[in-house]
Design an enzyme around this catalytic site. Structure first.
Site, mmCIF file in Angstrom:
data_model
loop_
_atom_site.group_PDB
_atom_site.id
_atom_site.type_symbol
_atom_site.label_atom_id
_atom_site.label_comp_id
_atom_site.label_asym_id
_atom_site.label_seq_id
_atom_site.Cartn_x
_atom_site.Cartn_y
_atom_site.Cartn_z
ATOM 1 N N SER A 113 -15.330 22.298 89.772
ATOM 2 C CA SER A 113 -16.208 21.608 88.839
ATOM 3 C C SER A 113 -16.643 22.460 87.653
ATOM 4 C CB SER A 113 -17.402 21.063 89.604
ATOM 5 O OG SER A 113 -18.163 20.264 88.767
ATOM 6 N N HIS A 114 -17.960 22.651 87.537
ATOM 7 C CA HIS A 114 -18.533 23.348 86.386
ATOM 8 C C HIS A 114 -18.511 24.857 86.575
ATOM 9 C CE1 HIS A 114 -21.308 22.660 89.559
ATOM 10 N NE2 HIS A 114 -22.025 23.690 89.148
ATOM 11 N N ASP A 277 -17.720 18.633 81.757
ATOM 12 C CA ASP A 277 -17.528 19.890 82.494
ATOM 13 C C ASP A 277 -16.072 20.125 82.892
ATOM 14 O OD1 ASP A 277 -17.371 17.886 84.405
ATOM 15 O OD2 ASP A 277 -18.142 19.188 85.982
ATOM 16 N N ASP A 279 -14.157 19.506 85.479
ATOM 17 C CA ASP A 279 -13.328 18.418 86.010
ATOM 18 C C ASP A 279 -13.696 17.047 85.452
ATOM 19 O OD1 ASP A 279 -15.761 18.543 87.377
ATOM 20 O OD2 ASP A 279 -14.927 17.621 89.177
ATOM 21 N N ASP A 281 -16.523 15.235 85.347
ATOM 22 C CA ASP A 281 -17.441 14.255 85.927
ATOM 23 C C ASP A 281 -18.881 14.416 85.437
ATOM 24 O OD1 ASP A 281 -17.914 16.556 87.354
ATOM 25 O OD2 ASP A 281 -17.549 15.688 89.339
ATOM 26 N N ARG A 282 -19.199 15.575 84.850
ATOM 27 C CA ARG A 282 -20.560 15.742 84.321
ATOM 28 C C ARG A 282 -20.598 15.431 82.827
ATOM 29 N NH1 ARG A 282 -23.623 20.800 87.009
ATOM 30 N NH2 ARG A 282 -23.047 20.364 89.150
ATOM 31 N N LYS A 376 -19.066 10.558 89.717
ATOM 32 C CA LYS A 376 -19.745 10.531 88.438
ATOM 33 C C LYS A 376 -18.678 10.683 87.357
ATOM 34 C CE LYS A 376 -21.238 15.356 89.010
ATOM 35 N NZ LYS A 376 -20.923 15.729 90.385
HETATM 36 C C1 G16 Z 1 -21.796 18.625 92.715
HETATM 37 C C2 G16 Z 1 -22.059 17.301 93.327
HETATM 38 C C3 G16 Z 1 -23.292 16.699 92.718
HETATM 39 C C4 G16 Z 1 -24.464 17.645 92.831
HETATM 40 C C5 G16 Z 1 -24.099 18.976 92.216
HETATM 41 C C6 G16 Z 1 -25.158 20.044 92.341
HETATM 42 O O1 G16 Z 1 -21.494 18.453 91.360
HETATM 43 O O2 G16 Z 1 -20.959 16.439 93.130
HETATM 44 O O3 G16 Z 1 -23.540 15.497 93.360
HETATM 45 O O4 G16 Z 1 -25.583 17.143 92.194
HETATM 46 O O5 G16 Z 1 -22.928 19.456 92.836
HETATM 47 O O6 G16 Z 1 -25.202 20.512 93.623
HETATM 48 P P1 G16 Z 1 -26.018 21.797 94.037
HETATM 49 O O7 G16 Z 1 -27.402 21.612 93.502
HETATM 50 O O8 G16 Z 1 -25.920 21.763 95.532
HETATM 51 O O9 G16 Z 1 -25.351 22.994 93.414
HETATM 52 P P2 G16 Z 1 -20.141 18.998 90.752
HETATM 53 O O10 G16 Z 1 -20.146 18.546 89.337
HETATM 54 O O11 G16 Z 1 -20.244 20.485 90.957
HETATM 55 O O12 G16 Z 1 -19.071 18.379 91.600
#
Ligand code: G16
Length: 543
Positions: A113-114, A277, A279, A281-282, A376
């Site tokens: 992801s990010h 981000d 991937d 989704d953000r 998302k």
């Molecule tokens: C993932 C999850 C999200 C979550 C985020 C933050 O996002 O898909 O639902 O809100 O992690 O998680 P944490 O606070 O546990 O770091 P992404 O965009 O990283 O896939």
């Protein structure tokens, strides 16, 4: 082609976090590491025999090699077919869409992801189910259980598949279809939004900057914004996905997308700015001189949803993760629709969306989405905003001012303490947990605690219960403090401190959020002793 059964041993620590298994890339590249986890996915979901999967990732370092390994393992495990994005690229929402559109048995998404990418940064793998959404906790627990007893995995002896060419081929007995990663996703977007209105918006001189952060949404944003909707060339910047995201941190927030923030706060700023981000989704939304928090963005989308063709009939309900601000609750109350509060993690929205209880979902961590997919969706949120602006013919600042005037303003911020010693972070949480029962009624830093608990979620659809989902302290007057440890980090522990204060006075709608939250910030320090326990003078990241 021969199928090898490779002996292996369980590898410790392959427990999926908030969203799949994320580790440092060198960890994932260790012998058997990826293979063990992929075999556990297949074994933990009833085997791959005869199944069809979607495969793609965000293009980060090791994405291409991991894709070849996963394909060989899928073939060796008897999968019927894998649909792969060209060059093994698929944004997370596009993968979710393909899983649903093609009625597959699920998909494997390669992404952290990010988190930054590169030989020494992060890599990740997650499994999404047939509904297109991240596997539920029950499924990820089963996969984790398999990793603890695994003794072998299956691998086809074969050359690499050419993933640069669209079309069909075979790998052993398994069919492979390489698809354009953008086409189906763009068709979906065109079915949701008023593309004619958006074309007219850009034709009228509307200026936008979309920062793809050298990540996967570059090709999507170029094709849709500049190609189909006619935004001027150069609207999308950092559009070429790169294995290390141009050396950056592909997290769309005011810290990591600072160049975009600088552009949007300059004298000659464009009308609208956005970023996505690693991937895809953000999302980050920023108007001219106006950053919109993800929590406010969700509330604005909910309040204006009927302006968009896909949601013109109204919303069935909305859902937000617990730490997300309560701004959307106020909209839901006025609309007379249900508002669900779930633990952090998109996987918790799946049941509500599948059951038709919620149409829009969102999280403070820059995620917003709807029932069009089960992830998302960054670009979707951007197009949603553009559709609203095209209809309302007002700048973002005006949209926000109108919103706060009508619903009140939930000032909101998140303070992150990164790579904290895990034992110290857990001790901090334990110390707050020990106080929870005695907090209600107490005065802290000028605020009075109304209620306090450790959040647990009872899924209204399948009845499952998820405990230990964050500590929350509610203050009289609508303020709130939430503490939890991140489930996506790969180094030590990340302490997240979520801060919220409600303001209904029309004269106090334009304060600096850190000032407006001063009492809640002080209360957080008084209750949790963050500085002493983490040894930090202040947060590493404030969003
Ligand atoms: C993932 C999850 C999200 C979550 C985020 C933050 O996002 O898909 O639902 O809100 O992690 O998680 P944490 O606070 O546990 O770091 P992404 O965009 O990283 O896939």
């Amino acid at each position: 082609m021969r199928i090898h059964t490779v002996p292996t041993q369980p590898i410790a620590g392959q427990k999926p976090g908030t969203s799949g298994l994320r580790k440092k890339t060198p960890v994932f590249m260790q012998p058997h590491y990826l293979e063990n986890f992929v075999q556990a996915i297949f074994d933990g979901t009833g085997g791959a025999a005869g199944k069809t999967y979607v495969l793609g990732g965000d293009g980060r370092y090791f994405n291409d090699r991991a894709a070849q390994v996963i394909l060989r393992m899928a073939a060796a495990n008897g999968a019927a077919k894998v649909i792969v994005g060209r060059n093994a690229l698929l944004s997370t929402p596009a993968a979710s869409n393909l899983i649903r559109q093609r009625g597959t048995d699920g998909g494997i998404i390669m992404s952290a992801s990010h988190n930054p990418g590169g030989p020494n940064e992060d890599f990740g793998v997650k499994f999404n189910g047939p509904n297109g959404g991240p596997a539920s906790e029950t499924v990820t627990e089963t996969i984790f259980a398999v990793t603890k007893t695994l003794t072998e995995y299956r691998m086809l002896d074969a050359q690499d598949v050419d993933l640069s060419r669209l079309g069909s081929s075979t790998l052993g007995a398994m069919a492979i279809e390489v698809v354009d990663p953008v086409a189906d996703y763009e068709a979906l977007m065109a079915s949701l939004f008023d593309f004619d209105k958006l074309r007219a918006l850009f034709a009228g001189g509307f200026r936008m900057r979309f920062d793809a952060m050298h990540a996967v949404t570059g090709p999507y944003a170029k094709a849709i914004l500049e190609g189909t909707l006619g935004a001027p060339a150069g609207t999308v910047v950092n559009a070429e996905p790169s294995p290390d995201f141009g050396g950056g941190h592909p997290d769309p927030n005011p810290i990591w997308a600072k160049t975009l923030m600088d552009t949007m706060y300059a004298e000659d700023a464009p009308d609208f700015g956005a970023a996505s981000d690693g991937d895809g989704d953000r999302n980050m939304i920023v108007g001219r001189h106006a950053y919109v928090t993800p929590s406010d963005s969700l509330a604005v989308l909910a309040a204006n949803a009927t302006l968009v063709p896909a949601y013109a009939g109204g919303l069935k309900g909305v859902a937000r993760s617990m730490p997300t601000s309560q701004a959307v609750d106020r909209v839901a109350a006025q609309l007379g629709i249900a508002c669900y509060e779930t633990p952090t993690g998109w996987k918790f929205f799946g049941n509500l969306l599948d059951a038709g209880r919620a149409t829009l979902c969102g999280e403070e961590s820059a995620g917003t989405g709807s029932d069009h997919v089960r992830e998302k969706d960054g670009l979707w949120a951007v197009l949603f905003w553009l559709n609203i602006l095209a209809e309302r013919k007002a700048p973002v600042t005006q949209v926000m001012a109108d919103h706060w005037a009508r619903y009140g303003r939930n000032y909101y911020s998140r303070h992150d303490y990164e790579a904290v010693d895990s034992a110290a972070a857990n001790a901090l949480m334990d110390a707050v947990r020990a106080q929870i029962e005695g907090l209600p009624g107490r005065a802290v830093a000028g605020l009075t605690v109304e209620a306090a608990d450790e959040f647990a979620y009872d899924d209204p659809v399948d009845g499952s219960r998820s405990e230990g989902q964050g500590l929350r302290v509610m203050f009289e007057g609508g303020g709130r403090l939430v503490l939890r440890l991140s489930g996506t980090g790969t180094e030590g522990a990340t302490l997240r401190v979520y801060l919220e204060a409600l303001e209904n006075d029309p004269e106090r709608m334009a304060l600096d959020p850190q000032l407006a939250l001063g009492d809640v910030i002080a209360a957080a320090e008084a209750i949790a002793g963050i500085k002493a326990r983490t040894g930090r003078g202040g947060p590493d990241v404030i969003t």
